[in-house]
Design a protein around this motif. Structure first.
Motif, PDB file in Angstrom:
ATOM      1  N   THR A 328       4.884 -25.709  -0.447  1.00 39.36           N
ATOM      2  CA  THR A 328       4.649 -27.143  -0.994  1.00 39.36           C
ATOM      3  C   THR A 328       4.386 -27.155  -2.827  1.00 39.36           C
ATOM      4  N   GLY A 329       4.508 -27.362  -3.573  1.00 42.08           N
ATOM      5  CA  GLY A 329       4.179 -27.973  -4.983  1.00 42.08           C
ATOM      6  C   GLY A 329       4.312 -26.494  -5.503  1.00 42.08           C
ATOM      7  N   ASN A 330       2.807 -26.224  -6.104  1.00 41.21           N
ATOM      8  CA  ASN A 330       2.351 -24.748  -6.536  1.00 41.21           C
ATOM      9  C   ASN A 330       1.974 -23.932  -5.663  1.00 41.21           C
ATOM     10  N   SER A 331       1.333 -24.188  -4.220  1.00 37.57           N
ATOM     11  CA  SER A 331       0.847 -24.000  -3.301  1.00 37.57           C
ATOM     12  C   SER A 331       2.013 -22.623  -2.858  1.00 37.57           C
ATOM     13  N   TYR A 332       1.346 -21.641  -2.757  1.00 35.51           N
ATOM     14  CA  TYR A 332       2.270 -19.937  -1.722  1.00 35.51           C
ATOM     15  C   TYR A 332       1.039 -18.789  -1.466  1.00 35.51           C
ATOM     16  N   THR A 333       1.996 -18.487  -0.173  1.00 36.84           N
ATOM     17  CA  THR A 333       1.002 -17.538  -0.251  1.00 36.84           C
ATOM     18  C   THR A 333       1.848 -16.225  -0.139  1.00 36.84           C
ATOM     19  N   VAL A 334       0.811 -14.726   0.129  1.00 35.08           N
ATOM     20  CA  VAL A 334       1.648 -13.540  -0.570  1.00 35.08           C
ATOM     21  C   VAL A 334       1.614 -12.665   0.432  1.00 35.08           C
ATOM     22  N   CYS A 335       2.227 -11.715   0.344  1.00 34.95           N
ATOM     23  CA  CYS A 335       2.951 -10.610   1.522  1.00 34.95           C
ATOM     24  C   CYS A 335       1.496 -10.172   1.773  1.00 34.95           C
ATOM     25  N   PRO A 336       0.711 -10.187   3.204  1.00 39.92           N
ATOM     26  CA  PRO A 336       0.328  -9.241   3.788  1.00 39.92           C
ATOM     27  C   PRO A 336      -0.464  -8.161   3.771  1.00 39.92           C
ATOM     28  N   ASN A 337       0.821  -7.215   3.008  1.00 39.11           N
ATOM     29  CA  ASN A 337       1.053  -5.867   3.502  1.00 39.11           C
ATOM     30  C   ASN A 337       0.036  -5.500   2.587  1.00 39.11           C
ATOM     31  N   LYS A 338      -0.791  -4.631   3.522  1.00 40.96           N
ATOM     32  CA  LYS A 338      -2.308  -4.040   2.556  1.00 40.96           C
ATOM     33  C   LYS A 338      -1.787  -2.243   1.396  1.00 40.96           C
ATOM     34  N   GLY A 339      -2.764  -1.697   0.416  1.00 42.48           N
ATOM     35  CA  GLY A 339      -2.090  -0.854  -0.381  1.00 42.48           C
ATOM     36  C   GLY A 339      -2.764   0.333   0.367  1.00 42.48           C
ATOM     37  N   ALA A 340      -2.594   1.261  -0.219  1.00 43.82           N
ATOM     38  CA  ALA A 340      -3.608   2.642   0.788  1.00 43.82           C
ATOM     39  C   ALA A 340      -3.377   4.331  -0.476  1.00 43.82           C
ATOM     40  N   ASN A 341      -4.346   4.277   0.069  1.00 43.24           N
ATOM     41  CA  ASN A 341      -4.681   5.677  -0.434  1.00 43.24           C
ATOM     42  C   ASN A 341      -3.145   6.871  -0.606  1.00 43.24           C
ATOM     43  N   LEU A 342      -2.728   7.297  -2.237  1.00 48.26           N
ATOM     44  CA  LEU A 342      -1.605   7.909  -1.277  1.00 48.26           C
ATOM     45  C   LEU A 342      -2.032   8.990  -0.731  1.00 48.26           C
ATOM     46  N   SER A 343      -3.302   9.969  -0.836  1.00 50.94           N
ATOM     47  CA  SER A 343      -3.221  10.786  -0.179  1.00 50.94           C
ATOM     48  C   SER A 343      -3.182  10.833   1.536  1.00 50.94           C
ATOM     49  N   GLU A 344      -4.323   9.154   1.982  1.00 49.73           N
ATOM     50  CA  GLU A 344      -3.444   8.829   3.497  1.00 49.73           C
ATOM     51  C   GLU A 344      -2.382   9.336   3.547  1.00 49.73           C
ATOM     52  N   PHE A 345      -1.679   8.083   2.817  1.00 48.71           N
ATOM     53  CA  PHE A 345      -0.302   7.679   3.243  1.00 48.71           C
ATOM     54  C   PHE A 345       0.836   9.263   3.380  1.00 48.71           C
ATOM     55  N   GLU A 346       0.498  10.612   2.678  1.00 54.04           N
ATOM     56  CA  GLU A 346       1.045  11.836   3.173  1.00 54.04           C
ATOM     57  C   GLU A 346       0.880  12.114   3.556  1.00 54.04           C
TER      58      GLU A 346
END
Length: 495
Positions: A328-346
């Motif tokens: 509502t109004g100007n309030s919002y929530t940000v997607c909770p999906n977090k980042g990660a080091n690329l080495s862990e992902f690879e």
């Protein structure tokens, strides 16, 4: 008894010409010439640039010339046909092929004769020089008019209205909306926040503005709201029949200060430009170019594509998801999906990728064991598509005939033909794909994919980032990535 001649009278006025009765004067002189010579005549009249060949009335007239409908084309001068030498040569060749003369109030031209063609070429060069002079005068006049404070834009910007008497901009009832946008941006709201706020509050303007982040950005960047006028920021060039808009060099632009009442102060405008620059800039250390996973990693929660960055410790990272969900109004929530080091992902990616390779190897063994290695027969489907192509080509010819018979206008015919040609192109591509597929067995196709996957698994780390990214885009649709706490999960969707 001599057959009565039939001629085409062509009358054109340039868009730059301001005199409204130019067309009437031309037509009166030319029709009087026809009546004096007892000629039958059809009149073609239009407003258009001498540099454009695809003028509707000109093309309509030339199409009838090609059908030997006229003995001559009558015009006040040959520059009415075109001031472009190349275009004029095409028109002259059309007249020659149809045995058609060109008549002006002072001379009759037969372009098959060397003398007439030579005189025409001389006049064409002189006409081009005159066109350049006229163009230069118009530019000088526009610059002076702008310096006098007159508004030269095609339409008034949101927040202003155009006064036809004074030729200047005046504030409209939308001006408070513009002022509010600038103030909200300084107060900390982003362009996305402002767009959502105005859409949610159903803020209306006289032109029914649709509120988008890009639209808000354009408003915040427009110097007109500080009381100045800027002209020549873009120009249009015609390339392959299409008008292409490009930004001009600053030296070619005309900035005229204090031409009308400002909506925001110069201080507020400058403050917004500085804030935009600071918010949109990222430190060079955080920027990361093309990566092997660029465009492939999608958020497992909201579906957005993740970007990449380099951390302050020079580690490559997958950025956290930035998708906002407004409440509502100007309030919002940000997607909770977090980042990660690329080495862990690879590490996790190559583990899952290896499993796909093993599954494909098992599939190859299964095909060989069952002997199901016949190439599919696409002959019937190819034949069906070839028949469709032939039918579409016939449809194009019917549209062309309809244009000749004046059933369609040139614009209508062009649109229909373009649509038909696009359908033909798609069908031809499908036919080629089917022919290529028909020569490749299922085993050949799978083994080729398997070879690419094994090569990437072995040499992927040694390949340049762009090349690795191209290979992965060929092999897979996307990589679904989720990391809400410390645990990371991925799903590879192969093509």
């Amino acid at each position: 008894m001599e057959t009565k001649k039939t001629v085409a009278v062509y009358v054109r006025k340039s868009r730059e010409e301001e005199t409204e009765d130019t067309l009437k004067r031309q037509q009166a002189v030319l029709t009087e010439l026809c009546e004096r010579n007892n000629w039958n005549y059809d009149v073609y009249t239009e407003v258009g640039s001498s540099q454009e060949l695809d003028r509707p009335e000109l093309q309509k007239m030339l199409s009838r010339v090609k059908l030997f409908h006229y003995d001559a084309v009558v015009s006040s001068d040959q520059d009415r046909l075109s001031r472009n030498v190349g275009h004029l040569d095409q028109i002259k060749q059309t007249l020659v092929n149809a045995g058609c003369l060109f008549v002006t109030p002072s001379r009759i031209y037969d372009f098959k004769k060397d003398d007439d063609d030579f005189i025409s070429d001389i006049q064409s060069v002189l006409s081009k020089q005159e066109y350049q002079k006229i163009k230069a005068r118009l530019i000088r006049g526009s610059r002076q008019s702008a310096r006098d404070g007159n508004w030269l834009g095609k339409k008034a910007p949101i927040g202003y209205k155009y006064n036809r008497d004074t030729k200047k901009l005046e504030l409209s009832e939308d001006s408070p909306v513009i002022e509010k946008i600038f103030q909200l941006y300084v107060d900390g709201l982003s362009t996305k926040d402002i767009a959502y706020k105005f859409s949610n509050e159903r803020v209306k303007t006289l032109v029914n503005m649709t509120w988008t982040p890009a639209g808000v950005t354009r408003l915040l960047s427009n110097v007109v709201y500080a009381g100045h006028s800027l002209y020549g920021k873009t120009n249009q060039k015609k390339i392959d029949g299409k008008r292409i808009t490009a930004y001009t060099d600053e030296s070619e632009q005309i900035l005229v200060e204090n031409t009308h009442e400002p909506i925001v102060s110069q201080e507020l405008f400058d403050q917004v430009q500085q804030l935009k620059k600071e918010r949109n800039s990222r430190p060079p250390a955080l920027k990361l170019g093309k990566h092997k996973f660029s465009g492939l990693i999608r958020c497992g929660i909201c579906g957005a594509v993740h970007s990449f960055q380099t951390s302050r410790y020079n580690r490559k990272r997958i950025s956290s998801c930035q998708t906002r969900t407004y409440t509502t109004g100007n309030s919002y929530t940000v997607c909770p999906n977090k980042g990660a080091n690329l080495s862990e992902f690879e590490e996790l990616f190559y583990s899952y990728f290896s499993q796909h390779v093993k599954q494909l190897e098992q599939y190859v063994d299964l095909i060989k064991a069952n002997g199901t290695n016949d190439a599919p027969d696409y002959a019937q489907e190819i034949e069906s598509k070839i028949k469709q192509i032939a039918k579409l080509n016939n449809d194009i010819r019917r549209v062309q005939q309809g244009f000749m018979m004046e059933i369609f206008t040139q614009a209508e015919a062009r649109v229909q033909i373009q649509q038909l040609k696009q359908q033909i192109k798609i069908l031809e591509e499908q036919v080629n794909e089917l022919k290529e597929s028909g020569n490749v067995t299922e085993l050949d196709r799978v083994e080729l994919t398997l070879e690419k996957m094994k090569r990437f698994l072995t040499h992927g780390d040694k390949l340049p980032e762009r090349e690795a990214n191209t290979i992965l885009l060929e092999l897979m649709e996307t990589i679904v990535y989720t990391k809400t706490d410390k645990e990371m999960s991925i799903k590879i969707v192969m093509k």
